[in-house]
Design an enzyme around this catalytic site. Structure first.
Site, PDB file in Angstrom:
ATOM      1  N   HIS A   1       0.866  -1.183   0.000  1.00 18.77           N
ATOM      2  CA  HIS A   1       0.000   0.000   0.000  1.00 18.77           C
ATOM      3  C   HIS A   1       0.902   1.232   0.000  1.00 18.77           C
ATOM      4  O   HIS A   1       1.136   1.856   1.035  1.00 18.77           O
ATOM      5  CB  HIS A   1      -0.922   0.004   1.220  1.00 18.77           C
ATOM      6  CG  HIS A   1      -2.201  -0.721   0.999  1.00 18.77           C
ATOM      7  ND1 HIS A   1      -3.136  -0.313   0.061  1.00 18.77           N
ATOM      8  CD2 HIS A   1      -2.716  -1.841   1.574  1.00 18.77           C
ATOM      9  CE1 HIS A   1      -4.165  -1.139   0.081  1.00 18.77           C
ATOM     10  NE2 HIS A   1      -3.938  -2.079   0.973  1.00 18.77           N
TER      11      HIS A   1
ATOM     12  N   ASP B   1      -4.900   1.959   2.011  1.00 19.67           N
ATOM     13  CA  ASP B   1      -5.200   1.343   3.302  1.00 19.67           C
ATOM     14  C   ASP B   1      -5.785   2.375   4.260  1.00 19.67           C
ATOM     15  O   ASP B   1      -6.763   2.109   4.974  1.00 19.67           O
ATOM     16  CB  ASP B   1      -3.948   0.691   3.897  1.00 19.67           C
ATOM     17  CG  ASP B   1      -2.739   1.632   3.922  1.00 19.67           C
ATOM     18  OD1 ASP B   1      -2.739   2.660   3.210  1.00 19.67           O
ATOM     19  OD2 ASP B   1      -1.776   1.330   4.652  1.00 19.67           O
TER      20      ASP B   1
ATOM     21  N   TYR C   1      -7.676   7.579 -17.247  1.00 19.32           N
ATOM     22  CA  TYR C   1      -8.664   8.349 -16.500  1.00 19.32           C
ATOM     23  C   TYR C   1      -8.731   9.778 -17.015  1.00 19.32           C
ATOM     24  O   TYR C   1      -7.700  10.381 -17.338  1.00 19.32           O
ATOM     25  CB  TYR C   1      -8.301   8.382 -15.017  1.00 19.32           C
ATOM     26  CG  TYR C   1      -8.190   7.016 -14.386  1.00 19.32           C
ATOM     27  CD1 TYR C   1      -9.029   5.974 -14.777  1.00 19.32           C
ATOM     28  CD2 TYR C   1      -7.244   6.766 -13.403  1.00 19.32           C
ATOM     29  CE1 TYR C   1      -8.936   4.725 -14.197  1.00 19.32           C
ATOM     30  CE2 TYR C   1      -7.141   5.511 -12.815  1.00 19.32           C
ATOM     31  CZ  TYR C   1      -7.980   4.495 -13.216  1.00 19.32           C
ATOM     32  OH  TYR C   1      -7.879   3.258 -12.646  1.00 19.32           O
TER      33      TYR C   1
ATOM     34  N   GLU D   1       0.190   8.965  10.828  1.00 20.22           N
ATOM     35  CA  GLU D   1      -1.107   8.473  11.295  1.00 20.22           C
ATOM     36  C   GLU D   1      -1.876   9.495  12.122  1.00 20.22           C
ATOM     37  O   GLU D   1      -3.063   9.305  12.383  1.00 20.22           O
ATOM     38  CB  GLU D   1      -0.921   7.169  12.075  1.00 20.22           C
ATOM     39  CG  GLU D   1      -0.535   5.993  11.173  1.00 20.22           C
ATOM     40  CD  GLU D   1      -0.448   4.684  11.927  1.00 20.22           C
ATOM     41  OE1 GLU D   1      -0.154   4.718  13.148  1.00 20.22           O
ATOM     42  OE2 GLU D   1      -0.667   3.630  11.315  1.00 20.22           O
TER      43      GLU D   1
END
Length: 410
Positions: free
Chosen positions: A101, A106, A300, A374
């Site tokens: 990831h 994630d 895209y 985080e």
């Protein structure tokens, strides 16, 4: 106006971090996110959130219904990983060889689960419905997962009035987001060029047509598209990312394959780049006596934020993060499958600052040493939840005003 409860956010944060690390430890490639999908379904079940599955094979749709009728807001997170061997030494490093990831999906999935928990806890206060889209195969351009999910009827029962998405962004510090009206990410196309010459002994080049020399000329000439063909105020990036050719040091190659990508913001630049690429390749190799096969694959489209909803994100973010939380940002020529949702539904996409404290050690997205801070996860959860809440009430007010105007007109 309903405001996300900070204590409720603290309560769920540990679960979000744990889920993010669990997904990071066991990443899965595009179209193969079977265990990832099961883990997400398990958490939604634990939190009492209804969901449906079967979209683009591994996609999941969480459904949170408010206490009274209203609009429908969709929130999206991608769930697939990349074919990269992780080089970090964290306790939750990837256990799946050659898969990582490295783009933060994630974190996206974990934050959306946490967002769903917060919204489900206050659903009695909400007018309308919130959809949680867990989308597979974002990295699988040009197919992707957004279009297959829509083709599989993900919005059949609950057509969204607006859709939002977020992406971790290592260039921004924690506590800031990137949001802008219009294009925030670019068209992402790719190409494959097979150059055919005639091989032979390295000491007798006059008996050959050297495919490596021809490829060298093509690589150089293609950069003139950027420098000489396209308006410099309409950005374009052309990159050759892969070269295959040759057999050994004393053999002149008879074939070389080049693979690369073209990134643009506007359709005019996109069309011009494609046309010039074909022309330059064929004329250049012809001058060298070689031949070429060109495959050009439109990926895209550009991610174009609806002005109204981009401002909505900015207003909510300033309420949550303060005035300094929404600095001016330039768009990125990175590609994003979320663009296909925005072609069908009004909405906006924003970047969540996730820069680690040791800024000099911050690796970019798609690097085998990529890490995210985080501390940003709680911000991402709160912000997405508040954006959805505010949007539901905005839609409710808009409907009331529409009805009042209609009544006045009658």
């Amino acid at each position: 106006m309903t405001v996300i409860n900070k204590e409720m956010l603290k309560k769920i944060l540990e679960d979000v971090i744990h889920l993010r690390r669990q997904l990071h430890r066991y990443p899965e490639l595009s179209g193969e996110e079977y265990e990832t999908s099961k883990v997400i379904q398990s958490k939604l079940t634990e939190f009492g959130i209804n969901f449906k599955t079967g979209y683009a094979k591994t996609g999941v749709l969480g459904i949170i219904k408010g206490s009274r009728p209203g609009g429908t807001v969709a929130l999206r997170a991608d769930i697939d990983a990349l074919p990269i061997q992780e080089r970090n030494q964290v306790s939750f490093r990837s256990q799946n060889d050659g898969i990582m990831h490295a783009c933060g999906h994630d974190a996206h999935a974990a934050m959306l689960v946490g967002t769903g928990y917060l919204l489900n806890e206050i659903k009695e206060q909400l007018p309308g419905t919130v959809l949680l889209l867990f989308q597979p195969a974002e990295e699988n351009s040009p197919v992707g997962g957004a279009k297959p999910m829509m083709e599989d009827g993900v919005f059949s029962h609950y057509p969204p009035d607006v859709i939002f998405g977020q992406h971790v962004w290592p260039d921004l510090p924690v506590g800031e987001i990137g949001i802008r009206e219009g294009a925030i990410m670019g068209n992402s196309d790719k190409f494959k060029i097979k150059i055919k010459g005639s091989g032979g002994h390295a000491s007798m080049p006059h008996q050959t047509i050297d495919a490596i020399i021809a490829a060298n000329q093509v690589i150089t000439a293609l950069q003139t598209i950027v420098s000489r063909n396209v308006d410099p105020l309409d950005p374009i990036v052309l990159t050759i990312g892969k070269i295959e050719g040759g057999y050994r040091h004393n053999v002149i190659a008879d074939q070389v394959v080049l693979e690369g990508t073209v990134r643009t913001f506007t359709n005019d630049a996109r069309s011009q780049a494609k046309e010039r690429l074909y022309s330059i390749v064929h004329h250049t190799v012809h001058a060298m006596g070689a031949e070429a096969e060109v495959g050009y694959f439109e990926g895209y489209p550009a991610t174009i934020n609806t002005p109204k909803w981009a401002q909505h994100i900015k207003d909510t973010a300033q309420h949550v993060l303060g005035e300094k939380g929404t600095p001016e940002v330039n768009p990125s020529l990175g590609g994003e499958d979320f663009s296909r949702f925005l072609e069908k539904i009004p909405g906006a996409f924003f970047w969540l600052g996730t820069q680690i404290e040791e800024k000099e050690k911050q690796m970019p997205l798609h690097d085998p040493r990529f890490q995210l801070n985080e501390r940003a996860l709680s911000i991402g959860v709160e912000l997405m939840a508040q954006i959805a809440v505010d949007a539901l009430f905005t839609l409710e007010r808009g409907k009331k005003e529409e009805n009042e105007n209609r009544a006045t007109t009658i």
